[in-house]
Design a protein around this motif. Structure first.
Motif, short mmCIF file in Angstrom:
data_model
loop_
_atom_site.label_atom_id
_atom_site.label_comp_id
_atom_site.label_asym_id
_atom_site.label_seq_id
_atom_site.Cartn_x
_atom_site.Cartn_y
_atom_site.Cartn_z
N ALA A 191 0.70 -1.22 0.07
CA ALA A 191 -0.06 -0.04 0.01
C ALA A 191 0.99 1.18 -0.08
O ALA A 191 0.63 2.20 -0.74
CB ALA A 191 -0.89 -0.10 1.24
N LEU A 192 1.94 1.37 0.72
CA LEU A 192 2.70 2.45 0.82
C LEU A 192 3.66 2.50 -0.58
O LEU A 192 3.47 3.72 -0.95
CB LEU A 192 3.87 2.22 2.04
N ALA A 193 4.16 1.61 -1.09
CA ALA A 193 4.58 1.75 -2.53
C ALA A 193 3.63 2.36 -3.51
O ALA A 193 4.08 3.27 -4.37
CB ALA A 193 5.08 0.36 -3.04
N SER A 194 2.21 1.63 -3.31
CA SER A 194 1.36 2.51 -4.36
C SER A 194 1.09 3.91 -4.10
O SER A 194 0.91 4.73 -5.16
CB SER A 194 0.20 1.78 -4.07
N GLU A 195 1.14 4.40 -2.81
CA GLU A 195 0.84 5.76 -2.60
C GLU A 195 2.22 6.59 -3.01
O GLU A 195 1.91 7.60 -3.59
CB GLU A 195 0.80 6.03 -0.96
N LEU A 196 3.40 6.18 -2.83
CA LEU A 196 4.38 6.73 -3.39
C LEU A 196 4.31 6.85 -4.85
O LEU A 196 4.85 7.73 -5.52
CB LEU A 196 5.59 5.89 -2.95
N LEU A 197 3.68 6.05 -5.57
CA LEU A 197 3.73 5.96 -6.91
C LEU A 197 2.38 6.46 -7.37
O LEU A 197 1.87 6.39 -8.59
CB LEU A 197 3.72 4.54 -7.44
N ALA A 198 1.78 7.37 -6.76
CA ALA A 198 0.59 8.04 -7.20
C ALA A 198 1.01 9.06 -8.36
O ALA A 198 1.89 9.86 -8.13
CB ALA A 198 -0.16 8.89 -6.14
N LYS A 199 0.26 9.16 -9.22
CA LYS A 199 0.23 10.17 -10.57
C LYS A 199 0.26 11.67 -9.89
O LYS A 199 1.16 12.58 -10.29
CB LYS A 199 -0.75 9.94 -11.42
N ASP A 200 -0.68 12.02 -9.07
CA ASP A 200 -0.93 13.41 -8.32
C ASP A 200 0.17 13.51 -7.21
O ASP A 200 -0.10 12.62 -6.19
CB ASP A 200 -2.29 13.45 -8.24
N PRO A 201 0.89 14.31 -7.11
CA PRO A 201 1.71 14.60 -5.89
C PRO A 201 1.02 14.74 -4.74
O PRO A 201 1.44 14.56 -3.70
CB PRO A 201 2.64 15.95 -6.34
N ALA A 202 -0.27 15.36 -4.85
CA ALA A 202 -0.94 15.52 -3.70
C ALA A 202 -1.53 14.28 -3.13
O ALA A 202 -1.84 14.15 -1.96
CB ALA A 202 -2.23 16.46 -4.17
N ASP A 203 -1.54 13.13 -3.91
CA ASP A 203 -1.94 11.84 -3.39
C ASP A 203 -0.73 11.06 -2.85
O ASP A 203 -1.11 10.05 -2.24
CB ASP A 203 -2.59 10.94 -4.38
N ARG A 204 0.33 11.42 -2.80
CA ARG A 204 1.62 10.77 -2.15
C ARG A 204 1.87 11.37 -0.89
O ARG A 204 1.16 12.31 -0.41
CB ARG A 204 2.79 11.28 -3.09
N PRO A 205 2.42 10.60 -0.07
CA PRO A 205 2.98 11.06 1.53
C PRO A 205 3.51 12.40 1.33
O PRO A 205 3.98 12.81 0.30
CB PRO A 205 3.65 9.87 1.92
N THR A 206 3.29 13.11 2.32
CA THR A 206 3.74 14.70 2.60
C THR A 206 5.08 15.03 2.57
O THR A 206 5.48 15.78 1.90
CB THR A 206 2.73 15.34 3.78
N ASP A 207 5.83 13.92 3.02
CA ASP A 207 7.29 14.15 3.01
C ASP A 207 8.11 13.00 3.26
O ASP A 207 7.45 11.92 3.80
CB ASP A 207 7.83 15.28 4.09
#
Length: 378
Positions: A244-260
């Motif tokens: 799940a974390l890898a999928s979030e890091l690979l989100a197309k929209d930067p806003a959908d990725r972890p904040t930092d």
């Protein structure tokens, strides 16, 4: 290029370590401080590239802002007789790209590498530096397991005098397999750009290949438009939370990725801790009965006894194996034990009476008792 002469009167190249498209890296020595260094110099092809010298300068200025255990330090930068050079910390080890070439990494090792990379990336972001080329080839793992980030040649630096871009706003900088969608589209980047590239790197460490493959243009198209294949379809033993974390890091929209990067590191640390706890829970546990182990028993570095490695106990001190335990209990019930003792005592009494009767009824002259049996002659 054969570089054997002294640079700036102090840096002596000794051994060629590697060659890239525009530069070479040499093992060398700083004669003034008497320490080993790495020396990166531009090749003739690099000298013909208009932006190569600017990239050298940018790498030196970016690294000069950063002093961190997970970032390769740059010591010096200069030009001599048309040779532009960078003098850096010499790091012994292998790149993550070389490790992946041997096959997917164990989950715990991949998580540890990603955690350390997060530490270095976070330090760069605090200093206002976005790496823009986080990838396995730019992560070095030392023999002790320490991870070092290198090559800030295309890093985005904080604004200085109104100039912040390396070439222009529409220039695509990075490596296609690890490039974020915003880089592929020539859009502005921010710290979440490095998190996307870290996600590609984490994916490659676990799956053995980056999330997208093909020719460079096809890969860029996939970064922008296609979801990556679920990591667990390629590596079923990857924990669900890590997938799940890898999928979030690979989100197309930067806003959908972890904040930092610090947030990502915390989640990775929690995953590693839960993995360690699960491993410890699954390991067999030996419970010793009787007195404590002698003072001479072997111990692990943290002071605990190592099972099965102390001096052997005398045979007479070995306790009989306890009877099988029922669910939820640690010992034989007291009433059952009393019954067993009474039965054992009764059997022993009967045996003693039988022995006494045999003794009284047997004549003293019985040769079978008085002397041992002799086998028949052959």
């Amino acid at each position: 290029m054969v570089l054997r002469r002294l640079l700036d009167g102090r840096y002596l190249p000794e051994e060629l370590l590697g060659t890239g498209g525009m530069g070479e890296v040499w093992r060398g020595r700083d004669l003034r401080l008497d320490r080993p260094v790495a020396i990166k110099v531009l090749t003739e092809a690099g000298l013909d590239e208009p932006m190569a010298a600017e990239r050298f300068d940018r790498e030196a200025r970016a690294a000069a802002r950063l002093t961190h255990p997970h970032i390769v330090a740059v010591y010096d930068f200069g030009t001599e007789a048309d040779d532009s050079y960078l003098v850096m910390e010499l790091v012994e080890g292998r790149t993550v790209a070389a490790l992946i070439a041997d096959g997917p990494l164990p989950v715990e090792q991949a998580v540890s590498i990603a955690m350390q990379a997060c530490d270095g990336i976070a330090a760069a972001h605090v200093a206002g530096v976005v790496h823009r080329d986080v990838k396995p080839g730019n992560l070095i793992v030392t023999p002790s397991g320490t991870v070092k980030i290198c090559d800030f040649g295309i890093a985005r630096l904080p604004p200085a005098g109104g100039q912040n871009t390396l070439t222009g706003p529409a220039t695509k900088l990075g490596t296609s397999s690890y490039m974020s969608p915003e880089q592929a589209l020539g859009r502005p980047v921010d710290p979440r750009t490095d998190l996307y590239s870290l996600g590609c790197t984490l994916y490659a460490m676990l799956a053995g290949v980056p999330p997208f493959s093909g020719d460079p243009l096809s890969v860029l198209h996939q970064h922008v438009n296609e979801p990556p294949p679920p990591l667990r379809t390629r590596r079923p033993d990857v924990p669900v939370d890590l997938d799940a974390l890898a999928s979030e890091l690979l989100a197309k929209d930067p806003a959908d990725r972890p904040t930092d990067a610090t947030t990502v590191r915390g989640r990775l640390a929690a995953l590693l801790a839960s993995s360690d706890a699960a491993t410890a829970a699954a390991a067999p546990v030996t419970v010793a009965a009787g007195p404590p182990a002698p003072a001479g028993a072997d111990r692990s570095p943290d002071g605990r006894e190592v099972a099965g490695r102390g001096p052997a106990a005398p045979a007479q001190e070995v306790a009989p194996a306890p009877p099988a335990r029922g669910p939820g209990t640690g010992r034989v019930p007291t009433r059952r034990r009393r019954v067993l003792l009474l039965v054992a005592a009764a059997v022993l009494g009967v045996a003693l009476l039988a022995l006494a009767a045999v003794t009284l009824l047997t004549p003293d002259t019985d040769p079978s008792v008085a002397e041992p049996a002799v086998p028949p002659a052959p």
